[in-house]
Design a protein around this motif. Structure first.
Motif, PDB file in Angstrom:
ATOM      1  N   ARG A 148     -40.386 -11.932  10.281  1.00 31.03           N
ATOM      2  CA  ARG A 148     -41.802 -12.568   9.883  1.00 31.03           C
ATOM      3  C   ARG A 148     -42.464 -12.015   8.799  1.00 31.03           C
ATOM      4  O   ARG A 148     -42.974 -12.653   7.847  1.00 31.03           O
ATOM      5  N   GLN A 149     -42.000 -10.577   8.633  1.00 32.17           N
ATOM      6  CA  GLN A 149     -42.775 -10.075   7.386  1.00 32.17           C
ATOM      7  C   GLN A 149     -41.881 -10.511   6.270  1.00 32.17           C
ATOM      8  O   GLN A 149     -42.479 -10.754   5.068  1.00 32.17           O
ATOM      9  N   VAL A 150     -40.595 -10.671   6.171  1.00 27.92           N
ATOM     10  CA  VAL A 150     -39.789 -11.255   4.915  1.00 27.92           C
ATOM     11  C   VAL A 150     -40.542 -12.693   4.800  1.00 27.92           C
ATOM     12  O   VAL A 150     -40.551 -13.039   3.679  1.00 27.92           O
ATOM     13  N   ALA A 151     -40.499 -13.381   5.614  1.00 26.89           N
ATOM     14  CA  ALA A 151     -40.868 -14.903   5.759  1.00 26.89           C
ATOM     15  C   ALA A 151     -42.199 -14.998   4.940  1.00 26.89           C
ATOM     16  O   ALA A 151     -42.463 -16.170   4.290  1.00 26.89           O
ATOM     17  N   SER A 152     -43.321 -13.889   5.149  1.00 26.15           N
ATOM     18  CA  SER A 152     -44.475 -14.257   4.596  1.00 26.15           C
ATOM     19  C   SER A 152     -44.576 -13.437   3.447  1.00 26.15           C
ATOM     20  O   SER A 152     -45.682 -13.359   2.696  1.00 26.15           O
ATOM     21  N   GLY A 153     -43.461 -12.832   3.020  1.00 26.97           N
ATOM     22  CA  GLY A 153     -43.508 -12.153   1.643  1.00 26.97           C
ATOM     23  C   GLY A 153     -44.120 -10.804   1.526  1.00 26.97           C
ATOM     24  O   GLY A 153     -44.274  -9.925   0.550  1.00 26.97           O
ATOM     25  N   ASP A 154     -44.191 -10.251   2.905  1.00 29.89           N
ATOM     26  CA  ASP A 154     -44.504  -8.830   2.950  1.00 29.89           C
ATOM     27  C   ASP A 154     -43.495  -7.624   2.483  1.00 29.89           C
ATOM     28  O   ASP A 154     -42.206  -7.828   3.113  1.00 29.89           O
ATOM     29  N   GLU A 155     -43.565  -6.982   1.460  1.00 28.69           N
ATOM     30  CA  GLU A 155     -42.555  -6.196   0.766  1.00 28.69           C
ATOM     31  C   GLU A 155     -42.399  -4.664   1.693  1.00 28.69           C
ATOM     32  O   GLU A 155     -41.735  -3.919   1.327  1.00 28.69           O
ATOM     33  N   HIS A 156     -43.377  -4.498   2.423  1.00 25.72           N
ATOM     34  CA  HIS A 156     -43.505  -2.985   3.207  1.00 25.72           C
ATOM     35  C   HIS A 156     -42.819  -3.381   4.280  1.00 25.72           C
ATOM     36  O   HIS A 156     -43.023  -3.217   5.249  1.00 25.72           O
ATOM     37  N   LEU A 157     -41.502  -3.322   4.130  1.00 26.44           N
ATOM     38  CA  LEU A 157     -40.319  -3.126   5.185  1.00 26.44           C
ATOM     39  C   LEU A 157     -39.290  -1.956   5.188  1.00 26.44           C
ATOM     40  O   LEU A 157     -38.839  -1.898   3.836  1.00 26.44           O
ATOM     41  N   ALA A 158     -39.177  -1.310   6.087  1.00 22.99           N
ATOM     42  CA  ALA A 158     -38.350  -0.132   5.926  1.00 22.99           C
ATOM     43  C   ALA A 158     -36.885  -0.563   5.622  1.00 22.99           C
ATOM     44  O   ALA A 158     -36.362  -1.547   5.912  1.00 22.99           O
ATOM     45  N   ALA A 159     -36.004   0.251   4.683  1.00 20.58           N
ATOM     46  CA  ALA A 159     -35.019  -0.100   3.964  1.00 20.58           C
ATOM     47  C   ALA A 159     -33.834  -0.550   4.943  1.00 20.58           C
ATOM     48  O   ALA A 159     -33.017  -1.473   5.001  1.00 20.58           O
ATOM     49  N   PRO A 160     -33.662   0.435   6.077  1.00 20.64           N
ATOM     50  CA  PRO A 160     -32.464   0.059   6.908  1.00 20.64           C
ATOM     51  C   PRO A 160     -32.791  -1.331   7.942  1.00 20.64           C
ATOM     52  O   PRO A 160     -32.015  -2.249   8.070  1.00 20.64           O
TER      53      PRO A 160
END
Length: 213
Positions: free
Chosen positions: A40-52
């Motif tokens: 959902r973070q990716v879908a909403s454009g949220d770039e604050h996501l842990a690399a793994p």
């Protein structure tokens, strides 16, 4: 670097869960619980996501670099045309005309790859936004004859046939795919504006739209 959900993945929220459709593989699926939030973070454009976690989504084909171009416009439904409209008279010409569309659609659904079928439908003219009298008359003609054609009803096959029937008359409605969970169910129907052309309103409202073509 910007990541998005790739265009071959359609998705929607159903009962607090994410339902997905992989258009390339013609496959519906759900996410593991630990990927619900990150997806959902990716879908909403949220770039604050842990690399793994992000790389895991990339490996699964659920995230990719770039911007998403596939969008699902809201497809609310208010009414179902078959519930209110009288069936038109049929004729031998109508029988063969509708029969041809159904046989063609059955062959396409059975033997044409799903992505290719979706691409063909997407390449039609601008989608109809108004319930033109001529469009409704052509729909009634199709629905009146359909029960006479000796082909088992299947939602995608029948919807593609109706779309082709209307397209040859210059009308381009929208094909909508919907899903339900617990128990899982997938369905599709033909729609113009907020009116369903070829299905009962109750059945359509039991499914959440996931893709509109």
């Amino acid at each position: 670097m910007t990541y998005c959900v790739p265009d071959h993945i359609a998705f929607c929220q159903v009962q607090g869960r994410t339902a997905l459709l992989d258009i390339r593989r013609d496959r519906y699926f759900a996410l593991p619980a630990d990927l619900e939030g990150p997806f959902r973070q990716v879908a909403s454009g949220d770039e604050h996501l842990a690399a793994p976690v992000l790389q895991r989504l990339v490996r699964l084909g659920l995230a990719a670099e770039g911007e998403r171009s596939l969008t699902l416009k809201p497809m609310a439904v208010r009414a179902s045309h078959p519930e209110d409209a009288p069936l038109a008279r049929n004729s031998a010409t109508a029988f063969f005309d509708v029969g041809k569309d159904l046989f063609k659609a059955r062959h396409a659904v059975r033997y044409r790859p799903f992505p290719a079928l979706m691409a063909r439908l997407a390449a039609r003219g601008e989608r109809a936004q108004v319930l033109d009298e001529a469009l409704l008359a052509a729909t009634d003609r199709f629905l009146a004859v359909r029960p006479l054609i000796p082909i088992k009803p299947v939602c995608l096959q029948d919807s593609v046939a109706l779309i082709d029937h209307l397209a040859r008359r210059g009308f381009h409605p929208t094909l909508v795919f919907g899903v339900a969970l617990a128990p899982f169910s997938a369905h599709c129907w033909v729609q113009v504006a907020d009116v369903v052309l070829n299905d009962a309103l109750l059945k359509v409202r039991a499914h959440t739209p996931i893709l509109a073509v």
